[in-house]
Design a protein around this motif. Structure first.
Motif, short mmCIF file in Angstrom:
data_model
loop_
_atom_site.label_atom_id
_atom_site.label_comp_id
_atom_site.label_asym_id
_atom_site.label_seq_id
_atom_site.Cartn_x
_atom_site.Cartn_y
_atom_site.Cartn_z
N ALA A 60 0.82 -1.22 0.00
CA ALA A 60 0.00 0.00 0.00
C ALA A 60 0.85 1.27 0.00
N GLY A 61 2.17 1.11 0.05
CA GLY A 61 3.06 2.27 -0.03
C GLY A 61 3.71 2.67 1.27
N ASP A 62 3.56 1.85 2.33
CA ASP A 62 4.19 2.15 3.62
C ASP A 62 5.33 1.17 3.88
N PRO A 63 6.55 1.52 3.48
CA PRO A 63 7.67 0.61 3.77
C PRO A 63 7.86 0.46 5.27
N ALA A 64 8.23 -0.73 5.70
CA ALA A 64 8.30 -1.02 7.14
C ALA A 64 9.61 -0.56 7.75
N ASP A 65 9.51 0.19 8.84
CA ASP A 65 10.65 0.49 9.71
C ASP A 65 10.55 -0.50 10.87
N TYR A 66 11.32 -1.57 10.81
CA TYR A 66 11.18 -2.70 11.74
C TYR A 66 12.56 -3.01 12.30
N ARG A 67 12.74 -2.79 13.60
CA ARG A 67 14.05 -2.97 14.23
C ARG A 67 13.87 -3.86 15.47
N TRP A 68 14.31 -5.09 15.37
CA TRP A 68 14.17 -6.02 16.49
C TRP A 68 15.11 -5.66 17.62
N ARG A 69 14.60 -5.70 18.84
CA ARG A 69 15.41 -5.52 20.04
C ARG A 69 14.98 -6.55 21.08
N GLY A 70 15.96 -7.16 21.74
CA GLY A 70 15.64 -8.06 22.82
C GLY A 70 15.02 -7.33 23.98
N LEU A 71 14.32 -8.05 24.83
CA LEU A 71 13.60 -7.41 25.92
C LEU A 71 14.54 -6.67 26.87
N ASN A 72 15.78 -7.13 26.99
CA ASN A 72 16.75 -6.44 27.84
C ASN A 72 17.10 -5.06 27.31
N ASP A 73 16.82 -4.82 26.04
CA ASP A 73 17.12 -3.52 25.42
C ASP A 73 15.86 -2.68 25.25
N ILE A 74 14.79 -3.03 25.96
CA ILE A 74 13.55 -2.27 25.95
C ILE A 74 13.23 -1.86 27.38
#
Length: 247
Positions: A60-74
């Motif tokens: 639909a035109g929305d490229p994904a900004d997807y950055r995985w972080r482990g729970l220790n880094d949240i």
């Protein structure tokens, strides 16, 4: 001309076609069981590469900004915020909050009698994670049935900590923005590990409609909801409602 030797299966009266259909049926049934279980077991340790929602939004035109972080880094404040706003009984249920379902049904019946179109949901974090990772957006009965099945599987094979970790990484927090790290950078220009309680509450406040609401410059609705979430975070912390996730 010599006659062909008789087929031993026919001679014995064996139903070849019936056995073939049964074999195909068993193979299909086996795949229907093994593929979901295998996928759930894989994602118990491997981050999802993408989701169907991300793919749909991308077309639909929305490229994904997807950055995985482990729970220790949240930030643990974000864990408290989503439990406070989305699923206060997360640590005590097995994937389905039947008390919340009963409350939602009664609230929706009252709304129906008043002529209000507002519908209250009762999806747990486990159900939302199952939907976000393995299924497509929608409200059909087939998808809801599959969601229930995947919810049972992730509650069986994943820890509560893993469920929240995956949820925080695949949830949409703004148009094309997926996961806590991308959300923290998008809305506040900082890492997810550095989110304050106020910022975490604002992120949780936009979850119901992340494509509509603004977490960094919120309007009256988000400000009010964020205040309520932040107050509930104190209860989550004091009553140990996030103890299955936070050490």
């Amino acid at each position: 001309m010599a006659e062909a030797p008789p087929d031993p299966d026919l001679k014995a009266g064996k139903p070849k076609r019936r056995i073939g259909c049964l074999g195909v049926t068993l193979i299909a049934l086996g795949l229907a069981i093994l593929l979901p279980v295998g996928s759930v077991l894989t994602h118990a340790v491997v981050p999802p590469l993408t989701t169907l929602l991300m793919v749909e939004r991308g077309f639909a035109g929305d490229p994904a900004d997807y950055r995985w972080r482990g729970l220790n880094d949240i930030s643990p404040r974000l864990v408290e915020a989503v439990i406070a706003s989305e699923d206060a009984r997360f640590c005590s249920h097995d994937g389905f909050d039947f008390e919340a379902i009963d409350e939602a049904m009664k609230a929706n019946e009252r709304a129906k009698r008043r002529g209000s179109g507002k519908v209250r949901g009762a999806s747990t974090l486990s159900q939302q994670t199952a939907k976000n990772v393995f299924l497509w957006p929608g409200r059909g009965w087939v998808r809801k049935g599959l969601e229930a099945g995947y919810t049972v599987l992730i509650e069986t094979f994943w820890s509560k900590r893993r469920i929240v970790e995956v949820y925080l990484n695949v949830a949409e927090w703004a148009p094309g923005v997926y996961g806590a790290e991308a959300a923290a950078q998008h809305w506040f220009g900082k890492s997810a590990r550095d989110l304050s309680a106020r910022e975490a509450a604002r992120l949780a406040a936009v979850l119901p409609s992340p494509r509509r609401y603004n977490a960094s410059s919120p309007g009256p609705y988000v400000r009010g909801r964020a205040r309520r979430v932040q107050a509930a975070m104190g209860t989550v912390r004091n009553d140990g409602l996030a103890s299955c996730v936070l050490d």
